[in-house]
Design a protein around this motif. Structure first.
Motif, PDB file in Angstrom:
ATOM      1  N   LYS A  44      33.213  69.936 -33.983  1.00 54.82           N
ATOM      2  CA  LYS A  44      33.832  71.246 -33.765  1.00 54.82           C
ATOM      3  C   LYS A  44      35.299  71.222 -34.176  1.00 54.82           C
ATOM      4  O   LYS A  44      35.816  72.166 -34.792  1.00 54.82           O
ATOM      5  N   ILE A  45      35.993  70.135 -33.851  1.00 53.58           N
ATOM      6  CA  ILE A  45      37.406  70.012 -34.218  1.00 53.58           C
ATOM      7  C   ILE A  45      37.565  69.929 -35.730  1.00 53.58           C
ATOM      8  O   ILE A  45      38.426  70.592 -36.319  1.00 53.58           O
ATOM      9  N   ILE A  46      36.735  69.125 -36.381  1.00 51.06           N
ATOM     10  CA  ILE A  46      36.812  68.987 -37.835  1.00 51.06           C
ATOM     11  C   ILE A  46      36.551  70.327 -38.510  1.00 51.06           C
ATOM     12  O   ILE A  46      37.263  70.726 -39.451  1.00 51.06           O
ATOM     13  N   ASN A  47      35.542  71.048 -38.048  1.00 53.95           N
ATOM     14  CA  ASN A  47      35.233  72.352 -38.631  1.00 53.95           C
ATOM     15  C   ASN A  47      36.358  73.357 -38.402  1.00 53.95           C
ATOM     16  O   ASN A  47      36.666  74.178 -39.281  1.00 53.95           O
ATOM     17  N   ASP A  48      36.987  73.286 -37.227  1.00 55.34           N
ATOM     18  CA  ASP A  48      38.092  74.189 -36.920  1.00 55.34           C
ATOM     19  C   ASP A  48      39.285  73.905 -37.841  1.00 55.34           C
ATOM     20  O   ASP A  48      39.894  74.822 -38.391  1.00 55.34           O
ATOM     21  N   SER A  84      38.949  77.526 -28.719  1.00 55.06           N
ATOM     22  CA  SER A  84      37.618  77.167 -29.172  1.00 55.06           C
ATOM     23  C   SER A  84      37.381  75.666 -29.155  1.00 55.06           C
ATOM     24  O   SER A  84      36.273  75.206 -29.350  1.00 55.06           O
ATOM     25  N   GLY A  85      38.423  74.877 -28.949  1.00 50.15           N
ATOM     26  CA  GLY A  85      38.304  73.424 -28.951  1.00 50.15           C
ATOM     27  C   GLY A  85      38.144  72.898 -27.548  1.00 50.15           C
ATOM     28  O   GLY A  85      38.231  73.629 -26.556  1.00 50.15           O
ATOM     29  N   PRO A  86      37.916  71.613 -27.396  1.00 46.57           N
ATOM     30  CA  PRO A  86      37.756  71.012 -26.072  1.00 46.57           C
ATOM     31  C   PRO A  86      39.061  71.054 -25.299  1.00 46.57           C
ATOM     32  O   PRO A  86      40.129  70.869 -25.849  1.00 46.57           O
ATOM     33  N   THR A  87      38.971  71.301 -24.005  1.00 45.22           N
ATOM     34  CA  THR A  87      40.172  71.417 -23.177  1.00 45.22           C
ATOM     35  C   THR A  87      40.378  70.203 -22.290  1.00 45.22           C
ATOM     36  O   THR A  87      41.434  70.043 -21.715  1.00 45.22           O
ATOM     37  N   GLY A  88      39.389  69.371 -22.145  1.00 46.92           N
ATOM     38  CA  GLY A  88      39.519  68.186 -21.309  1.00 46.92           C
ATOM     39  C   GLY A  88      39.373  66.930 -22.125  1.00 46.92           C
ATOM     40  O   GLY A  88      39.460  66.933 -23.345  1.00 46.92           O
ATOM     41  N   ALA A  89      39.153  65.789 -21.417  1.00 44.71           N
ATOM     42  CA  ALA A  89      38.972  64.524 -22.111  1.00 44.71           C
ATOM     43  C   ALA A  89      37.662  64.564 -22.904  1.00 44.71           C
ATOM     44  O   ALA A  89      36.653  65.084 -22.440  1.00 44.71           O
TER      45      ALA A  89
END
Length: 285
Positions: free
Chosen positions: A10-14, A120-125
């Protein structure tokens, strides 16, 4: 090559969407940043204008040196990736790189990573890569080797170059072959494949066929050199003595420095960029 977790994908796509690159290009840059221990990246990808280098602090060298928009995008992407890997356990090598890692942490306070801000990205660890199986290091190259100087992949071929040990590991069709790189100084491994399918790389001697290098092992099994055949290195070494090769290499380095100085005088390179590259070249003497 480690597999991304769903959060990592998800991070790479963002990042790919925001910087107008493909996910493949962003992932290749991620590998380059990891190989540079989060403080630099040596890359070679068509979407980045070919080969280039990024260093933490803002120094960027591109083949397409006048493309300022591309330079700005690559700088932003590399900084975000550096911030990202700094918070991933095991991706940053400790020891001599500790001060650089601390600098990364400080920059995280000054330049907040966009993934943390993006809803849209992860908010935690989270883990960027899928953990390797229990008892496995997750590395595909032969056991006992340190972390490589550079890695890459293309067309189902992977390579890992260990400059200090003069070793090159290549994985092809599920088999890993370890080569002795002799006195070659491999720079910008292009992974080009000729019409016959052989893998080549660039060194101070030009374009070299990997099959010309002596084989150390295949799938961790040592390979004894053939005594009846001429040494594999005979076709690679120039006819001149080793001292002549060293003198030629020294002359090439000074010639490159002179060219960089000319670029600096023309305003194409900044003083910092010139000094950094000059220091890197002089270290090879």
């Amino acid at each position: 090559m480690q597999q991304l977790t769903p959060e990592g994908e998800k991070i790479i796509n963002d990042l790919a969407q925001r910087y107008s690159f493909t996910p493949d290009a962003v992932f290749s840059m991620l590998q380059s940043v990891i190989n540079g221990n989060g403080s630099m990246a040596q890359f070679n990808h068509p979407e980045f204008g070919g080969s280039g280098q990024w260093m933490k602090g803002g120094m960027i060298m591109l083949s397409d040196m006048f493309n300022h928009n591309l330079k700005h995008s690559i700088g932003g992407l590399c900084q975000e990736l550096a911030n990202l890997v700094a918070n991933q356990p095991g991706l940053i090598q400790r020891g001599s790189f500790q001060s650089q890692h601390q600098g990364t942490q400080q920059q995280n306070n000054d330049n907040v990573c966009h993934q943390a801000q993006n809803s849209s990205g992860p908010t935690g660890a989270f883990s960027l890569f899928v953990p390797p199986p229990a008892g496995s290091s997750g590395n595909w190259w032969p056991e006992g080797l340190p972390y490589p100087s550079s890695t890459g992949s293309q067309n189902h071929v992977r390579y890992a170059y260990f400059a200090s040990l003069r070793r090159l590991a290549i994985e092809l069709n599920g088999h890993v072959t370890l080569y002795d790189t002799l006195d070659h100084q491999i720079g910008g491994f292009s992974q080009q494949q000729s019409v016959g399918g052989s893998i080549t790389f660039n060194s101070q001697y030009g374009l070299v066929d990997v099959n010309s290098l002596p084989i150390i092992s295949i799938d961790n099994q040592a390979v004894e050199p053939a005594t009846d055949d001429p040494p594999a290195s005979s076709s690679l070494n120039p006819p001149s003595p080793v001292t002549s090769s060293a003198e030629t290499r020294e002359a090439d380095i000074f010639s490159t420095i002179e060219k960089l100085a000319s670029l600096k005088d023309k305003g194409i390179l900044t003083d910092d960029e010139f000094s950094a590259k000059k220091t890197e070249l002089l270290a090879r003497l």
